[in-house]
Enzyme design. Sequence first.
Site, PDB file in Angstrom:
ATOM      1  N   GLU A  82       0.894  -1.847   0.271  1.00 38.87           N
ATOM      2  CA  GLU A  82      -0.070  -0.077  -0.249  1.00 38.87           C
ATOM      3  C   GLU A  82       1.303   1.439  -0.264  1.00 38.87           C
ATOM      4  OE1 GLU A  82      -3.263  -1.806   2.364  1.00 38.87           O
ATOM      5  OE2 GLU A  82      -2.673  -0.784   3.493  1.00 38.87           O
ATOM      6  N   PRO A  83       1.475   1.383  -1.235  1.00 42.86           N
ATOM      7  CA  PRO A  83       2.241   2.795  -0.900  1.00 42.86           C
ATOM      8  C   PRO A  83       1.958   3.748  -1.163  1.00 42.86           C
ATOM      9  CG  PRO A  83       2.374   1.564  -3.145  1.00 42.86           C
ATOM     10  CD  PRO A  83       1.944   0.856  -2.135  1.00 42.86           C
TER      11      PRO A  83
ATOM     12  N   ARG B 156       2.979   7.846  -0.048  1.00 44.18           N
ATOM     13  CA  ARG B 156       3.660   8.568  -0.018  1.00 44.18           C
ATOM     14  C   ARG B 156       4.990   8.554  -1.329  1.00 44.18           C
ATOM     15  NH1 ARG B 156       6.129  11.591   4.231  1.00 44.18           N
ATOM     16  NH2 ARG B 156       6.016  10.073   5.927  1.00 44.18           N
TER      17      ARG B 156
ATOM     18  N   CYS C 283      -1.153  33.427  11.539  1.00 37.66           N
ATOM     19  CA  CYS C 283      -0.326  33.762  12.623  1.00 37.66           C
ATOM     20  C   CYS C 283      -0.310  32.661  13.118  1.00 37.66           C
ATOM     21  CB  CYS C 283      -2.140  34.379  13.631  1.00 37.66           C
ATOM     22  SG  CYS C 283      -1.849  35.975  12.059  1.00 37.66           S
ATOM     23  N   GLU C 284       0.784  31.859  13.323  1.00 36.96           N
ATOM     24  CA  GLU C 284       1.458  30.730  14.612  1.00 36.96           C
ATOM     25  C   GLU C 284       2.685  31.243  14.703  1.00 36.96           C
ATOM     26  OE1 GLU C 284      -0.019  28.396  16.249  1.00 36.96           O
ATOM     27  OE2 GLU C 284      -2.645  29.236  15.581  1.00 36.96           O
TER      28      GLU C 284
ATOM     29  N   TYR D 287       0.900  14.273   1.410  1.00 38.14           N
ATOM     30  CA  TYR D 287       0.945  15.305   2.809  1.00 38.14           C
ATOM     31  C   TYR D 287       0.292  16.062   3.566  1.00 38.14           C
ATOM     32  CZ  TYR D 287       0.583   9.674   3.692  1.00 38.14           C
ATOM     33  OH  TYR D 287       0.779   8.156   3.397  1.00 38.14           O
TER      34      TYR D 287
HETATM   35  C1  LIG Z   1      -0.552   5.241   5.498  1.00 36.92           C
HETATM   36  C2  LIG Z   1      -0.831   4.438   5.389  1.00 36.92           C
HETATM   37  C3  LIG Z   1      -0.241   3.756   4.381  1.00 36.92           C
HETATM   38  C4  LIG Z   1       0.632   4.887   3.067  1.00 36.92           C
HETATM   39  O1  LIG Z   1       1.895   4.985   3.855  1.00 36.92           O
HETATM   40  P1  LIG Z   1       3.008   5.446   3.107  1.00 36.92           P
HETATM   41  O2  LIG Z   1       3.988   5.884   4.325  1.00 36.92           O
HETATM   42  O3  LIG Z   1       2.877   6.558   2.614  1.00 36.92           O
HETATM   43  O4  LIG Z   1       3.424   4.594   2.182  1.00 36.92           O
HETATM   44  C5  LIG Z   1      -0.728   2.221   3.946  1.00 36.92           C
HETATM   45  N1  LIG Z   1      -1.371   1.734   4.879  1.00 36.92           N
HETATM   46  C6  LIG Z   1      -1.828   2.168   5.808  1.00 36.92           C
HETATM   47  C7  LIG Z   1      -2.950   1.090   6.399  1.00 36.92           C
HETATM   48  C8  LIG Z   1      -1.906   3.530   6.221  1.00 36.92           C
HETATM   49  O5  LIG Z   1      -2.374   3.856   7.141  1.00 36.92           O
END
Ligand SMILES: *Cc1c(COP(=O)(O)O)cnc(C)c1O
Length: 431
Positions: free
Chosen positions: A290-291, A293, A361-362, A390
């Site tokens: 599940e990439p 980033r 304003c921080e 992100y």
């Molecule tokens: C955030 C997340 C990802 C993606 O993570 P990356 O670091 O962006 O690759 C994959 N699976 C789950 C369950 C997540 O919470």
Amino acid sequence: MIYKNLAVNAAGHLTFAGYDTVTLAEEYGTPLMLMDETVIRNRCREYRNAMASCLPEGSMPLYASKALSLKRIYEIMREEQMGVDVVSIGELYTAVQAGFPAENAYFHGNSKTDADIRFAMEQGIGHFVCDNVDELNAINAEAARQGIRQKVLLRLTPGIDPHTHEKINTGRIDCKFGAAIETGQAEELVVYALSLPNVELRGYHCHIGSQIFDHAPFCDAAVMMLEFLADIKARHGFSAPVLNLGGGMAVPYTNRDGSISYAVNIRNIGKLIDETCTRLGLEKPAILLEPGRSIVADAGMTVYHVTGTKEIPGFKNYAAVNGGMADNPRYTLYQAEYTVLPASRMEDKADFLCTVAGSCCESGDLLQEDVLLPKPVRGDLLAVLTTGAYNYSMASNYNRIPRPPVVMLTPETHYLAVRRETLQDLLHCDL
Ligand SMILES: *Cc1c(COP(=O)(O)O)cnc(C)c1O
């Protein structure tokens, strides 16, 4: 330059994906989010090809769309034959509106409401990644109501700390996600899922962390999960056909970061999965990754105008820009490192050490500290690299600041994927 799609042209301007960033800023205004579509597509293909050749049959990547969720991204994911993860019905709705098949979506999260579960099932979501017993019961009840058997994966915590590369008995186990293998709760969850008539258990999921360069933590997790799979098979006769090893592969943000090859990491993980399945006498499960980033981060760049500088003798210098934590909260949240470049003056001598400050304003609204730039003057452009993940998805209207547009760059053209918010948009929900 840190990425291949960056260069400097004869005018001394930074180019991105072949386009002059100064010209793009004139056309679209700033702050401006740019995305190199070629990088996104190539990264999808790198994952898909490596997984097809090095991992068991049926393996495929799912894009974790919380990294950047907008209609155009889901269209690209459909075209690139990726699955997607969603973590809210808002993300699912966006995907479905973009024509992405809900069947290829996985619904994550540790706190799904009945309304979330109903909506996702009505859309025909492929899988739930189910976190706990309460959720399993709710899914079973809604599936019964709709007269279906709902496919699920179970979220487990294998107790891997990716940053020490060690298996640990506590730590990760106490996180809010999933059920721990170590405590026996994972096994209980499996047994319970198998007992539910309207739930079809397909396998297990884990996600060990983010921004991980090395393949070793993924290999540790894979072994732990396969041993669990074998254990459940031996004790309960259920052999899971799917194992989801989550996301988390890193992206270099600065020259201090190492480099990474996703294909090489996947090959190493694949080798270990083959060996482990042979050792355990297991039929190889299909592997999901599940990439998030690593699909979009380095495809992105944010361009700002400088509004001025401030020198505090004996202390520090500031360069202020017309954006900040509203479009990129990551430095404010966790001091995320970025590379900042003087986009309009790339050939000038960089001798001004400064903190790049945002406009909110921080006092914590900073984009980066200790940046060396040619001393900026009002009207100069700064580019913050690697903002594809992100950033836009975490952007807010804090201080009633409209969100920037997202412009996609292809070899042939550039186009708006999301237009800039207007002042009227800010009043959209005010009655
Ligand atoms: C955030 C997340 C990802 C993606 O993570 P990356 O670091 O962006 O690759 C994959 N699976 C789950 C369950 C997540 O919470």
